[in-house]
Design an enzyme around this catalytic site. Structure first.
Site, PDB file in Angstrom:
ATOM      1  N   CYS A  55     -30.104  36.294  16.026  1.00 42.87           N
ATOM      2  CA  CYS A  55     -30.343  34.860  16.179  1.00 42.87           C
ATOM      3  C   CYS A  55     -31.339  34.509  15.087  1.00 42.87           C
ATOM      4  CB  CYS A  55     -30.931  34.578  17.562  1.00 42.87           C
ATOM      5  SG  CYS A  55     -31.603  32.923  17.724  1.00 42.87           S
ATOM      6  N   CYS A  91     -27.093  30.188  11.237  1.00 43.46           N
ATOM      7  CA  CYS A  91     -27.112  30.264  12.701  1.00 43.46           C
ATOM      8  C   CYS A  91     -26.015  31.220  13.175  1.00 43.46           C
ATOM      9  CB  CYS A  91     -26.868  28.856  13.236  1.00 43.46           C
ATOM     10  SG  CYS A  91     -26.806  28.738  15.012  1.00 43.46           S
TER      11      CYS A  91
HETATM   12  N1  DGL Z   1     -30.031  29.402  15.531  1.00 38.83           N
HETATM   13  C1  DGL Z   1     -29.329  29.989  16.645  1.00 38.83           C
HETATM   14  C2  DGL Z   1     -28.712  31.321  16.276  1.00 38.83           C
HETATM   15  O1  DGL Z   1     -28.990  31.878  15.227  1.00 38.83           O
HETATM   16  C3  DGL Z   1     -30.174  30.183  17.855  1.00 38.83           C
HETATM   17  C4  DGL Z   1     -30.843  28.994  18.410  1.00 38.83           C
HETATM   18  C5  DGL Z   1     -30.006  28.119  19.296  1.00 38.83           C
HETATM   19  O2  DGL Z   1     -29.631  28.515  20.402  1.00 38.83           O
HETATM   20  O3  DGL Z   1     -29.775  26.981  18.861  1.00 38.83           O
HETATM   21  O4  DGL Z   1     -27.920  31.819  17.028  1.00 38.83           O
END
Ligand code: DGL
Length: 276
Positions: free
Chosen positions: A194, A84
């Site tokens: 993301c 993430c």
């Molecule tokens: N998984 C998050 C990222 O890679 C994005 C999703 C979220 O906002 O939870 O930044």
């Protein structure tokens, strides 16, 4: 609950590679791991119940990341991949007994290695954009690469809920990429900052045919592989397992497991301490 220390964790070559994400997005990292490190045990943890993380406060993101890391540490992982970008943006403030890998750091290396212009575009969550984590990592590598970023807080949730190939998805994609190209129409590379975005790579490419999309997941798995080799921690056994844990309904994951053709041995819904 017992506090885990370094001594409690078995970190040998048979230990698993841990991957964490706010939801299903990091499954694209898991897919890359499956391709490049097929004989490794893997444990994935997605906190779909509380996602999106992208518009949470720094304090909350760090608290939740620490809880997820303890969850993985209890299952004896030898490394943890912060798939993430939002969580990776705060890596310096997160505690861990095992080495952490940041997707933002790997993504920045990918930009550095493949940029053809000195300005690149970045789509990421509000927290990632505001933290300036990509700018910081890139600055360490090359001082004159400029980033034009746009936050896209609505998109990950839409992807988690599997609303693909719909006009809504296309409108949201345009809403976050058009302003970047408006600011600099010569941009050639766009970073998928993301973890959810590589899932809709095809949909983005269909609208922006001239853009090269950079997915940091590939570089992250390369970095992990280099580290495991260097530390003699590569698993050579043929008996490997991939376990997947989520804090939300497992059905959401079933659809993505199919879509990404992942090989999963176990899928389980679990609770974080916060839920008790
Ligand atoms: N998984 C998050 C990222 O890679 C994005 C999703 C979220 O906002 O939870 O930044």
């Amino acid at each position: 609950d017992k506090i885990i220390t370094k001594e409690d964790i078995i970190m040998d070559k048979y230990s698993a590679i841990g991957v964490l994400d706010s939801g299903v997005g990091g499954l694209t990292v898991l897919k890359e791991l499956e391709k490049s490190l097929p004989s490794e045990n893997k444990i994935y943890f997605g906190d779909s119940l509380r996602m999106p993380y992208g518009n949470k406060s720094e304090e909350e993101i760090i608290f939740l990341a620490n809880e997820m890391i303890s969850f993985l540490e209890k299952r004896n992982v030898k490394v943890i991949l912060l798939a993430c970008n939002t969580i990776s943006s705060y890596i310096d403030k997160i505690s861990s007994n095992v080495p952490l890998f940041s997707i933002v750091k790997s993504g920045s290396k990918a930009i550095y290695e493949s940029h053809t212009k000195n300005t690149v575009g970045l789509i990421a969550t509000k927290a990632t954009v505001n933290s300036k984590s990509y700018e910081r990592e890139l600055y360490k590598l090359k001082k004159d690469i400029k980033i034009i970023s746009k936050d896209s807080t609505k998109l990950p949730k839409v992807i988690d809920k599997q609303i693909e190939n719909t006009p809504l998805l296309n409108d949201l994609i345009k809403e976050c990429i058009d302003p970047i190209l408006k600011e600099d129409k010569n941009i050639k590379e766009l970073v998928l900052g993301c973890s959810h975005f590589p899932i809709i790579e095809k949909e983005i490419k269909a609208i922006y045919k001239d853009l090269t999309l950079l997915d940091p997941a590939k570089k992250m798995v390369e970095d992990t592989m280099d580290y495991l080799k260097k530390e003699h921690l590569l698993n050579d056994s043929t008996d490997k397992r991939t376990s997947l844990y989520t804090t939300e309904d497992i059905l959401e994951f079933v659809a993505y497991i199919k879509r990404l053709s992942l090989n999963i041995d176990k899928l389980e819904k679990v609770k974080l301490l916060k839920d008790d």
